[in-house]
Each structure stands twice: as C-alpha cells, then as structure tokens.
Design a protein around this motif. Structure first.
Motif, PDB file in Angstrom:
ATOM      1  N   GLU B 114     -12.508   5.154  27.250  1.00 32.18           N
ATOM      2  CA  GLU B 114     -12.931   3.922  26.597  1.00 32.18           C
ATOM      3  C   GLU B 114     -11.762   2.951  26.671  1.00 32.18           C
ATOM      4  OE1 GLU B 114     -14.125   2.285  22.126  1.00 32.18           O
ATOM      5  OE2 GLU B 114     -13.788   4.418  22.444  1.00 32.18           O
ATOM      6  N   ILE B 115     -12.016   1.781  27.195  1.00 35.31           N
ATOM      7  CA  ILE B 115     -10.935   0.801  27.335  1.00 35.31           C
ATOM      8  C   ILE B 115     -10.812   0.010  26.030  1.00 35.31           C
ATOM      9  CG2 ILE B 115     -10.118  -1.209  28.633  1.00 35.31           C
ATOM     10  CD1 ILE B 115     -11.876  -0.057  30.988  1.00 35.31           C
ATOM     11  N   LEU B 116      -9.599  -0.006  25.494  1.00 38.86           N
ATOM     12  CA  LEU B 116      -9.377  -0.694  24.227  1.00 38.86           C
ATOM     13  C   LEU B 116      -8.397  -1.851  24.424  1.00 38.86           C
ATOM     14  CD1 LEU B 116      -8.681   2.437  21.961  1.00 38.86           C
ATOM     15  CD2 LEU B 116     -10.864   1.268  22.271  1.00 38.86           C
ATOM     16  N   SER B 117      -8.680  -2.945  23.738  1.00 39.44           N
ATOM     17  CA  SER B 117      -7.718  -4.053  23.758  1.00 39.44           C
ATOM     18  C   SER B 117      -6.490  -3.622  22.976  1.00 39.44           C
ATOM     19  CB  SER B 117      -8.342  -5.274  23.093  1.00 39.44           C
ATOM     20  OG  SER B 117      -8.511  -5.001  21.713  1.00 39.44           O
ATOM     21  N   SER B 118      -5.386  -4.352  23.150  1.00 40.46           N
ATOM     22  CA  SER B 118      -4.178  -3.973  22.417  1.00 40.46           C
ATOM     23  C   SER B 118      -4.422  -4.092  20.911  1.00 40.46           C
ATOM     24  CB  SER B 118      -2.989  -4.824  22.855  1.00 40.46           C
ATOM     25  OG  SER B 118      -3.205  -6.168  22.523  1.00 40.46           O
ATOM     26  N   THR B 119      -5.224  -5.075  20.502  1.00 34.90           N
ATOM     27  CA  THR B 119      -5.503  -5.250  19.068  1.00 34.90           C
ATOM     28  C   THR B 119      -6.210  -4.026  18.511  1.00 34.90           C
ATOM     29  OG1 THR B 119      -5.945  -7.538  19.672  1.00 34.90           O
ATOM     30  CG2 THR B 119      -6.438  -6.889  17.401  1.00 34.90           C
ATOM     31  N   LYS B 120      -7.202  -3.566  19.248  1.00 36.48           N
ATOM     32  CA  LYS B 120      -7.968  -2.405  18.805  1.00 36.48           C
ATOM     33  C   LYS B 120      -7.073  -1.158  18.779  1.00 36.48           C
ATOM     34  CE  LYS B 120     -12.060  -0.531  17.821  1.00 36.48           C
ATOM     35  NZ  LYS B 120     -11.712   0.574  17.057  1.00 36.48           N
ATOM     36  N   ALA B 121      -6.233  -1.027  19.816  1.00 32.62           N
ATOM     37  CA  ALA B 121      -5.338   0.137  19.888  1.00 32.62           C
ATOM     38  C   ALA B 121      -4.363   0.134  18.709  1.00 32.62           C
ATOM     39  CB  ALA B 121      -4.578   0.132  21.205  1.00 32.62           C
ATOM     40  N   LEU B 122      -3.873  -1.056  18.356  1.00 28.89           N
ATOM     41  CA  LEU B 122      -2.933  -1.161  17.241  1.00 28.89           C
ATOM     42  C   LEU B 122      -3.601  -0.846  15.899  1.00 28.89           C
ATOM     43  CD1 LEU B 122      -0.892  -4.112  18.584  1.00 28.89           C
ATOM     44  CD2 LEU B 122       0.157  -2.160  17.437  1.00 28.89           C
ATOM     45  N   LEU B 124      -5.794   1.471  15.623  1.00 24.86           N
ATOM     46  CA  LEU B 124      -5.844   2.934  15.607  1.00 24.86           C
ATOM     47  C   LEU B 124      -4.467   3.538  15.365  1.00 24.86           C
ATOM     48  CD1 LEU B 124      -8.223   3.614  18.633  1.00 24.86           C
ATOM     49  CD2 LEU B 124      -8.720   4.034  16.222  1.00 24.86           C
ATOM     50  N   VAL B 125      -3.455   2.973  16.014  1.00 26.92           N
ATOM     51  CA  VAL B 125      -2.085   3.482  15.897  1.00 26.92           C
ATOM     52  C   VAL B 125      -1.157   2.304  15.595  1.00 26.92           C
ATOM     53  CG1 VAL B 125      -0.231   4.762  17.040  1.00 26.92           C
ATOM     54  CG2 VAL B 125      -2.605   5.305  17.563  1.00 26.92           C
ATOM     55  N   PRO B 126      -0.963   2.016  14.319  1.00 25.08           N
ATOM     56  CA  PRO B 126      -0.204   0.808  13.949  1.00 25.08           C
ATOM     57  C   PRO B 126       1.241   0.800  14.449  1.00 25.08           C
ATOM     58  CG  PRO B 126      -1.397   1.705  12.062  1.00 25.08           C
ATOM     59  CD  PRO B 126      -1.519   2.703  13.147  1.00 25.08           C
ATOM     60  N   ASN B 127       1.787   1.975  14.736  1.00 26.73           N
ATOM     61  CA  ASN B 127       3.165   2.027  15.218  1.00 26.73           C
ATOM     62  C   ASN B 127       3.329   1.697  16.695  1.00 26.73           C
ATOM     63  OD1 ASN B 127       4.674   2.570  12.960  1.00 26.73           O
ATOM     64  ND2 ASN B 127       4.416   4.790  13.103  1.00 26.73           N
ATOM     65  N   LEU B 128       2.220   1.498  17.391  1.00 25.99           N
ATOM     66  CA  LEU B 128       2.316   1.210  18.831  1.00 25.99           C
ATOM     67  C   LEU B 128       3.093  -0.067  19.104  1.00 25.99           C
ATOM     68  CD1 LEU B 128      -1.131   1.771  20.590  1.00 25.99           C
ATOM     69  CD2 LEU B 128       1.002   2.999  20.994  1.00 25.99           C
ATOM     70  N   THR B 236       2.546   8.896  14.810  1.00 22.51           N
ATOM     71  CA  THR B 236       1.235   8.507  15.327  1.00 22.51           C
ATOM     72  C   THR B 236       0.257   9.616  14.988  1.00 22.51           C
ATOM     73  OG1 THR B 236      -0.085   8.292  17.349  1.00 22.51           O
ATOM     74  CG2 THR B 236       2.019   9.401  17.579  1.00 22.51           C
ATOM     75  N   ASP B 237      -0.988   9.242  14.757  1.00 17.24           N
ATOM     76  CA  ASP B 237      -1.996  10.267  14.520  1.00 17.24           C
ATOM     77  C   ASP B 237      -2.781  10.578  15.786  1.00 17.24           C
ATOM     78  OD1 ASP B 237      -1.442  10.806  11.883  1.00 17.24           O
ATOM     79  OD2 ASP B 237      -2.664   9.148  11.140  1.00 17.24           O
ATOM     80  N   MET B 238      -2.477   9.855  16.862  1.00 18.27           N
ATOM     81  CA  MET B 238      -3.145  10.136  18.137  1.00 18.27           C
ATOM     82  C   MET B 238      -2.091  10.529  19.167  1.00 18.27           C
ATOM     83  SD  MET B 238      -5.899   7.026  18.491  1.00 18.27           S
ATOM     84  CE  MET B 238      -6.978   7.779  19.708  1.00 18.27           C
ATOM     85  N   VAL B 239      -2.523  11.266  20.175  1.00 15.82           N
ATOM     86  CA  VAL B 239      -1.632  11.555  21.295  1.00 15.82           C
ATOM     87  C   VAL B 239      -1.433  10.251  22.069  1.00 15.82           C
ATOM     88  CG1 VAL B 239      -1.389  12.819  23.459  1.00 15.82           C
ATOM     89  CG2 VAL B 239      -2.429  13.935  21.464  1.00 15.82           C
ATOM     90  N   ILE B 240      -0.190   9.939  22.402  1.00 19.29           N
ATOM     91  CA  ILE B 240       0.078   8.718  23.157  1.00 19.29           C
ATOM     92  C   ILE B 240       0.655   9.088  24.526  1.00 19.29           C
ATOM     93  CG2 ILE B 240       1.291   6.502  23.168  1.00 19.29           C
ATOM     94  CD1 ILE B 240      -0.641   6.781  20.815  1.00 19.29           C
ATOM     95  N   ARG B 290       9.461   2.949  24.073  1.00 19.95           N
ATOM     96  CA  ARG B 290       8.734   1.822  24.674  1.00 19.95           C
ATOM     97  C   ARG B 290       7.266   1.855  24.244  1.00 19.95           C
ATOM     98  NH1 ARG B 290       9.245  -0.060  30.403  1.00 19.95           N
ATOM     99  NH2 ARG B 290       8.404  -1.841  29.287  1.00 19.95           N
ATOM    100  N   MET B 291       6.758   3.034  23.963  1.00 25.60           N
ATOM    101  CA  MET B 291       5.365   3.118  23.511  1.00 25.60           C
ATOM    102  C   MET B 291       5.274   2.964  21.988  1.00 25.60           C
ATOM    103  SD  MET B 291       3.780   6.015  26.034  1.00 25.60           S
ATOM    104  CE  MET B 291       4.863   7.379  25.672  1.00 25.60           C
ATOM    105  N   ILE B 292       6.207   3.632  21.299  1.00 22.17           N
ATOM    106  CA  ILE B 292       6.273   3.520  19.833  1.00 22.17           C
ATOM    107  C   ILE B 292       7.705   3.124  19.482  1.00 22.17           C
ATOM    108  CG2 ILE B 292       6.124   4.791  17.664  1.00 22.17           C
ATOM    109  CD1 ILE B 292       3.872   6.403  18.780  1.00 22.17           C
ATOM    110  N   PRO B 293       7.945   1.829  19.276  1.00 23.53           N
ATOM    111  CA  PRO B 293       9.336   1.362  19.093  1.00 23.53           C
ATOM    112  C   PRO B 293      10.090   2.093  17.976  1.00 23.53           C
ATOM    113  CG  PRO B 293       7.847  -0.492  19.373  1.00 23.53           C
ATOM    114  CD  PRO B 293       6.983   0.729  19.273  1.00 23.53           C
TER     115      PRO B 293
END
Lengths: 398, 503
Positions: B114-122, B124-128, B236-240, B290-293
């Motif tokens: 599922e393709i997610l925009s950066s807003t949607k991804a953030l 889900l994982v606010p630390n992204l 993160t609560d998801m695998v990144i 770079r993925m999770i600052p």
C-alpha cells in the motif's frame, strides 16, 4: 530572576566540593554550594581511599605518573586535609580510623579485600586476612548481599540469617534506627551462640546511629563487630555525606540542593555567575570565584558524546584519549581503560589549562589523569584536591 | 547410551523447528546444542518476520517463501508474533526506478503493498524522518527468536523428544562408513553422553562445516557477519525498511520494549571469533538515523554481531548470495541443512523431515503449518500485568523481574547458567544490561544450591567479561555513565579484580 552574591560558589556535593566549601566557609568567606542532586559519592563504601596502589599511601602517590594531579598537592596539605577530616568526623560522632602512614584492608561483599586508607569506625574490626574466624549475619531476602560470595573466599566463616521483613539495605538500616527492633534483634543474636572471633554485618546498622548500634552489639556479644560495605545504595556512603553536608551548614555555608547549573554569565576573563534552575525558575548565583567539583562521568561533570567528551558546566577543555576505540580495553578487569584519564587538566593553582576564564578552580575526580580505579585515588584524593583548590582560590581572592 | 531415531545437532530456529516437526510426525529424536537455544545466528538477528519485501527484487523465490511462512507463522503463533506491519520508506535521493521494480516484484509474488504519503506514514510512525518522500506498507512482523525456539521445543518435549543444551558434539560415531551416533560433552560437568540414532541432522548454522568435518564431510559455507544495535526504547511500532537495494543499517525492528537496527555484512572466517567495530556501530546509527532521526540521540544499550551461514557462491559481496536453503545428503546417514533465514525456519524443517521420511519410506504428512505452537499462553510476550502482579523482591529493576520468577525458572530447568534465566525472564536485558541483577541472580542460584559459591563467583566474572564485549562498542552518553557506575561497583566497591589471585 533573583540575583544572589557570594565570594565563592562550589559546584558539586561530593567529597571534593564539600571539603572545599567547608574550608572556605571556615576562612569566613561567603560560600554557597550548588548541586544537581544527591552526590553519586553517596553510592560509595564510605572508605577514604587516598592512593591504594601501594601499602603506603604516600609511597603510592610518589609512584604516580608525573602528570598525575596528586603531585599538585603538597604532602603538608594532604596531611592537614585528612587530619581535619578525621577531627571533623569525630566531632560529628561518625569517627574514622586509619593513618596516612599505612593502608589497610576492608573485607568486601564478595570476600575480596579492598585497599583503603581511612575507614568508618564501623569497619575498624574488618579482618586483615582470610584466615580470621568470622560469623556473618545476613538478612533474609536481602537482595544485594549474598553470603555465598563471601564464603567462597573465606576459610573460617559461617553465617546465619535474620528475617527483618524487608529486602533492601535502606529498609533494614531504617529498622535499626528503631530501638525496639534493635532490642528484639539483640535477643535473637544472643541466642545464636556465636563462637567465632568476630561478627560481620552487611552495612545496614542504622543511618544516623551506626556508632550506637555497633557499640550495643559489641557490648552485648563481647566481640568485635564490623560492617561490610554493600552495593549501592550504601549506608556508609550516605552517612559520610550527611555528616559532611551538616558540617558545611554549621560553618555557615549555604547549600542549594537540586539546583542544576544550566548556564553561566561571563564578562571578560571572569565568570560572573552561574544560572541554575529550581522549580522551573531560573536563578543567578553571583560569585567572585567558582570551584568545579562535579565529578567524572558518573557524577555528571563529564559527558561523552559519540565523538568527543565535554565538561558540562563551563565547557572547559577536556583531556581524553582521542579515538573512541581507545576509551576501553578488551579486558573488562584491566583497570586500565583509557577513559579513566579523561578530565580537566589544571595548572599548579588548580586552574583549568587552556581556558579563557581565570576565576575557576577544579578539584576531585573530574581532574584529568586521575584514574580513580586504577590508582585507588578516591575520596582521599577528592578531599586533598578540594582543600588545595580552595586554598588556591582563597589566595586569588585576597 | 541413549538410543533414538533422529539426532539433531544445533538448537537454533532450524534445529528446534525440525524437533517440532519430527514430534508431530511421531518420530523419536534428540536435539543437542552446545550453548543455549538460539545462541547463534537465530538469536543475533533483528527478530524480523519478513513479509518478503526485502528480497522481492533480488530473490523472488526467497521472497515468496518468506511471505508464505509469514502468513503461516502469524496463524500458528498468534500470541508470539507481533503484527507490527512494516514500511519501506523512500528518502530524498533514493532511486525511483528501484521503487517501481519493488512494487512490480511484490505484485508478481503476491505480497500486498500500500503506497502511503509521507503525511500518512508519519501518522503511523511519528518518529519517522519528516523528509521521506513516501512509504510502502508491507505485512512485516516482529518475533522473539528465542521464544520461538522454546515454543518449538515445547512440542518436542510434550511428545517425548529429548534435548540437551550446553552439550558440545565432540565426535560423530561411525560404523561401516555410516554415522550412527554422536558423543556430546556436558559443558558444566565434563560428562560425555553417547547418543545413537539412525539419522543425524546437522542444523548447526555457521558451525555446519565444523560439525560435518567430524564425519569427514564438508559443507561449503560463506560466513557473513552482521552487526546490530539495540536501543533502550521502542522508537517505532512498525518495522521500518529503507526502500533501496539491501545495504548497511537499512532495517529497524521493534521488539518488546526495545528496537533493533542493522545490519552490516562483512565476510568472516571463524564463527567463534566475532567482534563488532565502532565504525559498524556508527554506520548503523547514522543510516537508521536517516529513517528515524531520534536514533542519533537514542541510548544504545548493546551492539553485537551474528554470523549468517550462506551457501558458498562465486559472488564477492555476500549480501548477493541467495538466502535460499539447501539440504545436503552426505550419503552416510548424515544430512546437513544450511542457509535459509529465521522467517523460513519452519519450511526448512518441513523439507528436512520430508527428506528423512522419504528415505525411510514413512508416510506422515507435515503438520507444523496447521497446528498452533504449543505453550504460547505461558510464554507470550511482555505481559507487564504478569510481572506487575508480583512487585515484591524485584531483582531486575529495568525489566521488573522478581526473585520469585527467577526461582521458578531455576526450579523448572535446573539451569546453572544465568543466561538461561535472562532469556526466559528478560532479566538483565534492560539499560544496565545485567550490571546489577546478575550479581543477584547468581547469588540466588547459590542460595538454591544449583551453583557452589565458587561457581557463582566464576560465573559472575565470565558474565561481566561477556557483557562487556556486548556493550563495549556502544559506550558513550548515558550508557557510558551507567557503565562507569557498574565498573565502580565491581572494581571499586567489590574489588573484583582481586578474585584473579586465587581460584
């Protein structure tokens, strides 16, 4: 924002800071001590290690590398500082034993012998060899004291255990402050029919009243009794610092407890004030001179970033092994980890080298190349450098 | 002498999976492991239950296997698989072409994306990293590899299977050119057990060649070291994952209360001589950062390395070698099973046991994909409620492990090894890394008379050295501060260095 003026502000409430502050207060200066919180030295054994690398502390100091900061303290200052310390502790009913002429041994909680110089009177009877006949009293469920470790190394030891209903050293020490508990305990102890020469306890024999508790047990059992220092929280460490703190207050020093320094105010080559934060409110504490005694990493005086080590209050230049791979050796027990050298290099007057400020003095374990563990330069080193830095500070202020 | 049908050498995920499979097909077996369960590559990985996305472009077959196994494991291991979901994030500068190939490959294999925009991804994982271009969601999960091994062994034990951990196979017994058994030495007592069976399965991972040589055989392996770091928080609560061809530090996996990030890939010779380098640690942190600052400021509680046993090929960069697995019939009663990955352990076990069944002309289909894992209730996850129920006498303050639960493990397993307690209770897994509680746990083991006083002391020494190897390359900041305190306790207060003088 309130502004308060002092002659000297000491930062850090360990042995170095408290010694420096109390001595300056005795010289009739207006002294304040600020501390971010309880000093980590409360976690210590309460023993005063001067230099444990030799049987004789003075001999040990003489053998330290040339650049070791102990060489900046004259033998007279060291002697005077330790004598004053002993007198002060005796006056405060927390006597210490020992002499600068010779180190002594203290039995540790795993049955090894730790080398130190002065010990609290509660450890005076600590055996000097693994042959002595000892009966160990432990407390059921005490989570930081396991007689097995001791028995593995002592040839003539036995133990029995008393159920005090709590599992922490703090909890049991608090019980010993209660006379009714002590009396019940003594009755139990008498029934144990102990035949060994000495009786050992983990260091839980009260907080303020340890001398009294010890005397009670010794007179009832008619045998020498001693304490074995425990893992933190350590009662002997706490007793020592409570007393040193009280002593400073009695000398007129002011202590700002839980006031971490968050900034400095400076003008020209002078630090004018440190800003601290308490209850969310900034305060400026002005002074003519500052003594930095914030300790090493555990105390929080130094902080290791991934690439370099920094001093937290004044951002003073730090000496340290340059490469992170050199901070630690492979062997955990080597006692020779490079990180032990990290700290503030100072000149003869205990002023930081390469710093733009001329009214800062540095003492205690934050000094570069101290190597506290390797050299056994503990509280004794802190007391000596605290005294020497304070003296140097006083001369500058005259 | 012990007699059985199948002898399994190696207690990693593969070996334990084989034990379970044999148990469900009613075949007597005995598993021998030189350390604890999951002591090799199994325990030194992310704990990622791959969706297959990571291999979709480079190795579609392996990717398909991963996806299928992922679906099976979430079904049979409902209580021990954490359905985190995963994101492949694309950072500015990452190849768009790779993204297209990734989506197409996933589609071909059947991995849902599922393709997610950066807003949607953030959301889900606010630390992204807020600068990500986009994220692609895949069904990754997280799993505790050690617990997975124990659950597989549970079935084996219930069906009467034998297992000996801390037993090293020192000899493969042969008769008329066939392997008929092994001699295994108990590390604690030095006692040698002789175990005979009809089939030997070498599932010893990176040690497969060393084991095969005991029978005069060879297993051509390339050993690839991968290093990982663990943070003290769950960032993160998801695998990144990083949306790019496999590279250093491109996966972050939440597991229990912590996060693991890695890995690296360096060829090594000896699976017993691993060390992590500062440069690897820095590389992982900066890539994960770079993925999770927040990774750049997070407290790293441990850095460690594992060895991937990969089938040897001519390609130079070991990451390009197929992750597929292979069963080698040495034609003398010994089989070696090598390669593969944690996610496909069950499939590997199935194929291995199928091979054995065929050889003996036995008929019993594999049931491991249908039966739920036994014992999940008692071993499920990180139930704080369970641990908070007994707040008296806490031995491990970081992970809230009580004296009672430590005593229970000692009673149940009779273990003499403090690591066994850690694996089963999480004792010593928190920020202090056992600096305080191991001293206590070993004291309790002496109190309970499973260790003599001398053994407790010796274990404590060994533990501290081992612990130091795990944390040495991750020492700075608060972790260094805590470590200095621990060092002060053992060397300053307990004068532990003096225990060397006499034994």
């Amino acid at each position: 924002m309130s502004v308060i003026e002092y002659d000297v502000i000491v930062i850090g409430a360990g042995a170095a800071g408290l010694t420096a502050a109390a001595w300056l207060a005795e010289q009739k200066l207006r002294v304040a001590l600020v501390t971010a919180g309880e000093p980590t030295a409360c976690l210590s054994t309460g023993c005063i290690d001067v230099c444990s690398r030799s049987d004789q502390p003075l001999h040990g100091i003489a053998g330290l590398p040339d650049e070791h900061p102990f060489h900046r303290v004259s033998p007279e200052t060291l002697k005077q500082a330790l004598e004053d310390f002993r007198r002060m502790m005796a006056d405060m009913d927390m006597p210490y034993e020992g002499t600068l002429e010779e180190n002594r041994l203290v039995l540790s909680a795993i049955g090894t012998f730790k080398t130190t110089c002065l010990v609290p009177a509660t450890m005076h009877a600590s055996p000097q060899s693994d042959e002595e006949k000892i009966h160990l009293i432990t407390f059921t469920g005490l989570k930081d004291f396991y007689p097995g470790y001791l028995l593995s190394r002592l040839r003539n030891a036995s133990f029995s255990s008393y159920d005090a209903g709590v599992s922490t050293t703090m909890g049991i020490a608090a019980h010993f402050e209660d006379r009714a508990f002590l009396e019940t305990f003594l009755l139990w102890l008498e029934r144990q029919n102990i035949r060994e020469d000495k009786i050992a306890f983990p260091a839980v024999l009260g907080l303020e009243s340890s001398s009294f508790v010890l005397n009670q047990i010794e007179s009832r059992l008619e045998r020498p009794v001693f304490e074995i220092p425990t893992l933190p929280p350590s009662m002997p460490g706490r007793r020592l610092f409570n007393v040193m703190k009280d002593h400073l207050r009695r000398r007129g020093g002011v202590i700002y407890w839980n006031w971490p320094v968050v900034g400095v105010e400076k003008s020209g080559r002078q630090i004018e004030a440190v800003t601290t934060e308490a209850q969310g409110r900034p305060n400026s504490l002005n002074a003519r001179a500052f003594i930095l005694a914030t300790g090493s990493f555990v105390g929080g005086g130094l902080y290791a970033n991934r690439d370099r080590i920094v001093e937290k209050v004044f951002n003073l230049p730090v000496f340290a092994p340059e490469n992170r791979d050199d901070w630690f050796e492979q062997d955990y027990f080597s006692m020779n980890h490079g990180i032990g050298q990290a700290g503030i290099p100072v000149d003869e007057a205990f002023c930081p080298q390469g710093s733009p400020w001329n009214n800062i003095f540095v003492c205690g374990s934050i000094l570069a190349r101290t190597e506290t563990l390797k050299n056994g330069c503990g509280h004794g080193f802190a007391i000596a450098t605290g005294r020497a830095a304070a003296r140097s500070c006083l001369e500058r202020l005259k | 002498m012990i007699k059985t049908d199948v002898i399994i050498i190696g207690g990693g995920a593969t070996g334990c999976g084989i034990a379970r499979d044999l148990a469900l097909r009613g075949i007597p077996h005995c598993l021998i492991e030189k350390g604890d369960f999951a002591a090799g590559a199994t325990g030194a990985c992310h704990g990622l239950l791959h969706s297959g996305g990571r291999y979709a472009v480079s190795d579609p077959i392996a990717a398909k296997e991963c996806f299928d196994e992922n679906m099976i494991l979430r079904r049979i291991g409902e209580k021990c698989v954490e359905r985190t979901g995963g994101l492949f994030v694309r950072l500015p500068g990452d190849s768009k072409l790779f993204r297209e190939r990734f989506l197409r490959s996933c589609d071909d294999i059947g991995i849902p994306t599922e393709i997610l925009s950066s807003t949607k991804a953030l959301e889900l994982v606010p630390n992204l990293n807020p600068e990500i271009e986009e994220a692609i969601r895949v069904p990754d999960c997280s799993i505790d590899p050690f617990r997975l091994c124990l659950l597989n062994m549970k079935t084996s034990q219930m069906k009467g299977g034998l297992s000996f951990i801390r037993h090293r196979v020192t000899e493969i017994v042969q008769s008329h050119g066939r392997c008929i058994g092994v001699k295994a030495t108990d590390a604690a007592t030095g006692e040698v057990k002789e175990i005979h069976g009809n089939i030997l399965v070498n599932a010893s991972g990176a040690w497969a060649d060393l084991v095969a040589r005991l029978a005069g055989c060879e297993v051509p392996l390339t050993l690839s070291k991968g290093s990982l770091v663990i943070t003290n928080h769950r960032l993160t609560d998801m695998v990144i994952n990083r949306l790019r061809p496999s590279s250093d530090g491109d996966i972050i996996v939440p597991n229990e209360a912590v996060c693991l990030a890695g890995t690296t890939s360096l060829a090594v010779e000896d699976p017993d001589a691993l060390s992590t380098q500062s440069a690897e640690v820095d590389a992982i942190i900066s890539e994960a950062g770079r993925m999770i600052p927040h990774f750049n400021r997070a407290r790293i509680i441990r850095a460690f390395s594992g060895v991937r046993p990969l089938l040897r090929s001519q390609k130079m960069d070991s990451r390009e070698i197929s992750r597929g697995f292979q069963i080698i019939d040495h034609q003398n009663g010994l089989y070696s099973i090598v390669g593969g990955k944690l996610t496909t352990f069950r499939l590997m076990a199935e194929k291995m046991v199928d091979t054995i069944m065929n050889a003996f002309n036995l008929k019993h289909d594999c049931e491991t994909a249908d039966q739920p894992l036994d014992g999940q209730e008692e071993l499920s996850g990180y139930p704080l409620s369970k641990r908070l129920a007994n707040m008296k006498n806490i031995l491990c303050e970081c992970e809230l492990v009580s004296r009672g639960s430590v005593e229970k493990i000692i009673q149940e397993t009779g273990t003499r090894h403090v690591g066994d307690i850690s694996h089963r209770t999480r004792l010593g897994m928190g920020p202090c890394q056992g600096g305080f509680c191991t001293f206590r746990a070993l004291g309790v083991m002496h109190d309970m008379e499973v260790l003599t006083a001398q053994q407790s002391m010796q274990s404590l020494r060994e533990f501290l050295q081992r612990r130091f190897r795990g944390i040495r390359y991750a020492l700075w900041g608060d972790q260094l501060r805590e470590e200095q305190l621990v060092e002060y306790i053992y060397l300053g207060i307990l004068a532990m260095e003096k225990t060397r003088e006499r034994h």
